[in-house]
Motif scaffolding. Structure first.
Motif, mmCIF file in Angstrom:
data_model
loop_
_atom_site.group_PDB
_atom_site.id
_atom_site.type_symbol
_atom_site.label_atom_id
_atom_site.label_comp_id
_atom_site.label_asym_id
_atom_site.label_seq_id
_atom_site.Cartn_x
_atom_site.Cartn_y
_atom_site.Cartn_z
ATOM 1 N N GLN A 77 0.829 -1.206 0.000
ATOM 2 C CA GLN A 77 0.000 0.000 0.000
ATOM 3 C C GLN A 77 0.866 1.261 0.000
ATOM 4 O O GLN A 77 0.574 2.219 -0.715
ATOM 5 N N VAL A 78 1.929 1.253 0.788
ATOM 6 C CA VAL A 78 2.824 2.416 0.896
ATOM 7 C C VAL A 78 3.455 2.734 -0.450
ATOM 8 O O VAL A 78 3.417 3.883 -0.912
ATOM 9 N N VAL A 79 4.032 1.740 -1.103
ATOM 10 C CA VAL A 79 4.708 1.989 -2.383
ATOM 11 C C VAL A 79 3.687 2.324 -3.467
ATOM 12 O O VAL A 79 3.929 3.194 -4.305
ATOM 13 N N ALA A 80 2.540 1.684 -3.445
ATOM 14 C CA ALA A 80 1.483 2.015 -4.417
ATOM 15 C C ALA A 80 1.064 3.471 -4.253
ATOM 16 O O ALA A 80 0.944 4.208 -5.239
ATOM 17 N N TRP A 81 0.857 3.925 -3.027
ATOM 18 C CA TRP A 81 0.468 5.312 -2.760
ATOM 19 C C TRP A 81 1.545 6.280 -3.244
ATOM 20 O O TRP A 81 1.252 7.290 -3.870
ATOM 21 N N ARG A 82 2.826 5.944 -2.971
ATOM 22 C CA ARG A 82 3.932 6.812 -3.406
ATOM 23 C C ARG A 82 3.987 6.914 -4.925
ATOM 24 O O ARG A 82 4.176 8.000 -5.475
ATOM 25 N N MET A 83 3.818 5.777 -5.601
ATOM 26 C CA MET A 83 3.902 5.795 -7.063
ATOM 27 C C MET A 83 2.695 6.498 -7.673
ATOM 28 O O MET A 83 2.828 7.254 -8.633
ATOM 29 N N LEU A 84 1.515 6.287 -7.127
ATOM 30 C CA LEU A 84 0.333 7.007 -7.612
ATOM 31 C C LEU A 84 0.508 8.514 -7.412
ATOM 32 O O LEU A 84 0.106 9.314 -8.262
ATOM 33 N N SER A 85 1.144 8.886 -6.307
ATOM 34 C CA SER A 85 1.398 10.306 -6.048
ATOM 35 C C SER A 85 2.365 10.885 -7.067
ATOM 36 O O SER A 85 2.181 12.003 -7.544
ATOM 37 N N ARG A 86 3.388 10.120 -7.420
ATOM 38 C CA ARG A 86 4.342 10.598 -8.428
ATOM 39 C C ARG A 86 3.703 10.656 -9.819
ATOM 40 O O ARG A 86 4.111 11.446 -10.656
ATOM 41 N N LEU A 87 2.700 9.815 -10.041
ATOM 42 C CA LEU A 87 2.017 9.762 -11.339
ATOM 43 C C LEU A 87 0.723 10.576 -11.336
ATOM 44 O O LEU A 87 -0.087 10.450 -12.243
ATOM 45 N N ARG A 88 0.526 11.419 -10.348
ATOM 46 C CA ARG A 88 -0.759 12.111 -10.156
ATOM 47 C C ARG A 88 -1.211 12.936 -11.354
ATOM 48 O O ARG A 88 -2.382 13.277 -11.458
ATOM 49 N N ASN A 89 -0.326 13.268 -12.294
ATOM 50 C CA ASN A 89 -0.726 14.013 -13.494
ATOM 51 C C ASN A 89 -1.440 13.127 -14.515
ATOM 52 O O ASN A 89 -2.026 13.630 -15.468
ATOM 53 N N GLU A 90 -1.381 11.829 -14.316
ATOM 54 C CA GLU A 90 -2.132 10.893 -15.153
ATOM 55 C C GLU A 90 -3.536 10.786 -14.544
ATOM 56 O O GLU A 90 -3.672 10.567 -13.341
ATOM 57 N N SER A 91 -4.566 10.933 -15.348
ATOM 58 C CA SER A 91 -5.933 10.952 -14.805
ATOM 59 C C SER A 91 -6.279 9.668 -14.055
ATOM 60 O O SER A 91 -6.894 9.710 -12.989
ATOM 61 N N TRP A 92 -5.879 8.511 -14.597
ATOM 62 C CA TRP A 92 -6.196 7.245 -13.933
ATOM 63 C C TRP A 92 -5.504 7.155 -12.571
ATOM 64 O O TRP A 92 -6.075 6.638 -11.611
ATOM 65 N N ALA A 93 -4.267 7.684 -12.465
ATOM 66 C CA ALA A 93 -3.536 7.637 -11.192
ATOM 67 C C ALA A 93 -4.174 8.580 -10.182
ATOM 68 O O ALA A 93 -4.317 8.240 -9.001
ATOM 69 N N SER A 94 -4.566 9.759 -10.642
ATOM 70 C CA SER A 94 -5.225 10.725 -9.771
ATOM 71 C C SER A 94 -6.544 10.164 -9.237
ATOM 72 O O SER A 94 -6.851 10.288 -8.049
ATOM 73 N N ASP A 95 -7.302 9.522 -10.117
ATOM 74 C CA ASP A 95 -8.567 8.898 -9.702
ATOM 75 C C ASP A 95 -8.329 7.800 -8.670
ATOM 76 O O ASP A 95 -9.045 7.695 -7.672
#
Length: 192
Positions: A77-95
């Motif tokens: 969960q921690v690494v997934a959250w970090r990577m989604l945060s780094r990819l937050r400019n991608e709409s699917w990651a932000s969602d």
């Protein structure tokens, strides 16, 4: 060896983030110092290189995060959250980031590295042609340079072997010219 068996069983012999089965390794989730199943995950080489910022983020590689972020295991969960945060400019990651819930302790762990505050791009040392430079490369000067604080004049075409990357500045490398170590701007050299 027991930890490796436990992680392979937990992950069903797949990367716990992208589900790849290629070249899997144990990854210690920073900043934890104890190595056990509660602080480590099983990742493929592509994930490790991007998580550790040794390669640029490839958003298409991370599409499975929308599913793997629901892992019941805190280090995943921690690494997934970090990577989604780094990819937050991608709409699917932000969602995905908007709907991902982490308990307070897990969220604190995820925020400890400050990785979530950075953008997804990674700066690398590059020569004047945009070629990536790595530690120990050989480069050639493309301009005659006066070396400040020295009588050395580094001439056009000078070969500089076994360079050292200046880690806090991607526009500089260190190398020896006429037996003296100097700092050279990457825009004045090309990979040899």
């Amino acid at each position: 060896m027991l930890l490796e068996k436990e992680l392979f069983a937990r992950s069903e012999n797949q990367c716990e983030l992208c589900r790849s089965t290629d070249t899997l390794s144990i990854y210690e989730v920073p900043p934890e110092t104890q190595i056990n199943a509660d602080t480590t995950i099983l990742l493929c080489k592509a994930c490790i290189d991007q998580v550790d910022k040794k390669e640029q983020l490839d958003p298409s590689h991370w599409r499975n995060l929308s599913e793997t972020m629901w892992s019941p295991f805190a280090p995943v969960q921690v690494v997934a959250w970090r990577m989604l945060s780094r990819l937050r400019n991608e709409s699917w990651a932000s969602d995905s980031l908007d709907i991902l819930y982490l308990d307070e302790e897990t969220l604190d762990w995820a925020k400890k590295t400050g990785d979530h505050e950075q953008e997804g791009t990674v700066d690398f040392h590059q020569d004047s042609n945009g070629m990536r430079l790595v530690e120990g490369d050989t480069v050639v000067l493309i301009k005659t340079l006066d070396v400040k604080g020295s009588s050395i004049n580094a001439k056009l075409g000078t070969v500089v072997k076994n360079i050292h990357l200046v880690h806090d500045n991607t526009e500089q490398i260190e190398g020896k010219v006429e037996g003296q170590t100097i700092v050279i701007l990457t825009k004045y050299l090309r990979k040899g």
